[in-house]
Design a protein around this motif. Structure first.
Motif, PDB file in Angstrom:
ATOM      1  N   ASN A  48      41.615  33.175  37.230  1.00  0.00           N
ATOM      2  CA  ASN A  48      40.622  34.061  37.024  1.00  0.00           C
ATOM      3  C   ASN A  48      39.493  33.872  38.246  1.00  0.00           C
ATOM      4  O   ASN A  48      39.296  32.897  38.554  1.00  0.00           O
ATOM      5  N   LEU A  49      38.930  35.052  38.748  1.00  0.00           N
ATOM      6  CA  LEU A  49      38.044  35.000  39.859  1.00  0.00           C
ATOM      7  C   LEU A  49      36.531  35.618  39.040  1.00  0.00           C
ATOM      8  O   LEU A  49      36.707  36.639  38.532  1.00  0.00           O
ATOM      9  N   ILE A  50      35.624  34.762  38.926  1.00  0.00           N
ATOM     10  CA  ILE A  50      34.348  35.016  38.349  1.00  0.00           C
ATOM     11  C   ILE A  50      33.387  35.061  39.460  1.00  0.00           C
ATOM     12  O   ILE A  50      33.063  33.858  40.044  1.00  0.00           O
ATOM     13  N   ALA A  51      32.506  36.084  39.814  1.00  0.00           N
ATOM     14  CA  ALA A  51      31.431  36.127  40.722  1.00  0.00           C
ATOM     15  C   ALA A  51      30.268  36.107  39.915  1.00  0.00           C
ATOM     16  O   ALA A  51      30.018  36.826  38.926  1.00  0.00           O
ATOM     17  N   VAL A  52      29.210  35.192  40.259  1.00  0.00           N
ATOM     18  CA  VAL A  52      28.069  35.282  39.613  1.00  0.00           C
ATOM     19  C   VAL A  52      27.028  35.654  40.523  1.00  0.00           C
ATOM     20  O   VAL A  52      26.592  35.111  41.702  1.00  0.00           O
ATOM     21  N   MET A  53      26.459  36.803  40.270  1.00  0.00           N
ATOM     22  CA  MET A  53      25.133  37.185  41.203  1.00  0.00           C
ATOM     23  C   MET A  53      24.017  37.492  40.659  1.00  0.00           C
ATOM     24  O   MET A  53      23.621  37.879  39.620  1.00  0.00           O
TER      25      MET A  53
END
Length: 217
Positions: free
Chosen positions: A130-135
């Motif tokens: 899983n690739l999770i981006a936190v912006m």
């Protein structure tokens, strides 16, 4: 036995060239099949992902009757090479034309060019993940804290976690982790050029904190 379809074929008797190529290929996660006799190179010639021909065997390979293929380069060691173009180098280019090689390169000075070429034939691990981006919506919104806590939660569930800090203007995710003194590579230590770094190679070079491998600015 190494599968030559996913490997680089290296034809040379020069131990210096072997060491240079092995060093480069290990960094991008690709195997090397080394043959010191052009006659034995036939069994891997067409199936290898890329072919490197050492200057010591270039003339023999040019006369070996290999079928035409893409993805060939002639390599030589340039540690003690003269800056002037010599008859020897002109001879290598004649061999390159005969083999349909795309370049004649000296190592280690041309390792950037070779790394770029080999990175395109390196196998890519397409395993599940899983690739999770936190912006954040703005500075100070708490995205770094959230990302760290998310990583710690994933580790507690038995997941493998790599936390990547993508903000070059931030304080660094290692400050949020409280791990700025832990040894390991940061962004400033990594120069992949235009190629790829094998995932295992990258992760083994990174610092870890409570099970989280992290790459920080």
């Amino acid at each position: 036995m190494t599968n030559s379809t996913n490997s680089v074929l290296l034809l040379t008797q020069d131990s210096t060239l072997v060491a240079e190529v092995v060093r480069l290929t290990q960094a991008i996660g690709i195997d090397v099949v080394v043959e010191d006799n052009p006659l034995r190179g036939h069994r891997h010639w067409t199936s290898a992902a890329y072919v490197l021909v050492g200057d010591d065997l270039a003339a023999e390979c040019a006369d070996a009757g290999y079928p035409k293929r893409d993805g060939i380069a002639i390599i030589h060691s340039d540690r003690d090479a003269s800056p002037e173009v010599s008859e020897w180098e002109r001879g290598l280019w004649k061999c390159a034309v005969s083999l349909s090689a795309e370049n004649v390169v000296g190592l280690p000075s041309a390792q950037f060019w070779l790394d770029q070429k080999l990175s395109h034939v390196a196998p890519i691990d397409l395993g599940a993940g899983n690739l999770i981006a936190v912006m954040p919506g703005s500075g100070g919104a708490g995205s770094s804290t959230f990302a760290v806590n998310l990583g710690l939660r994933a580790v507690s569930k038995g997941e493998s976690v790599l936390l990547i800090d993508a903000d070059p203007l931030g304080a660094g995710i290692d400050l949020t982790l409280g791990s700025e003194e832990i040894a390991g590579a940061r962004w400033c230590d990594i120069d992949p050029g235009v190629g790829r770094i094998a995932a295992d190679t990258l992760k083994s070079a990174l610092p870890q904190f409570q099970g989280i491998a992290f790459l920080s600015h």
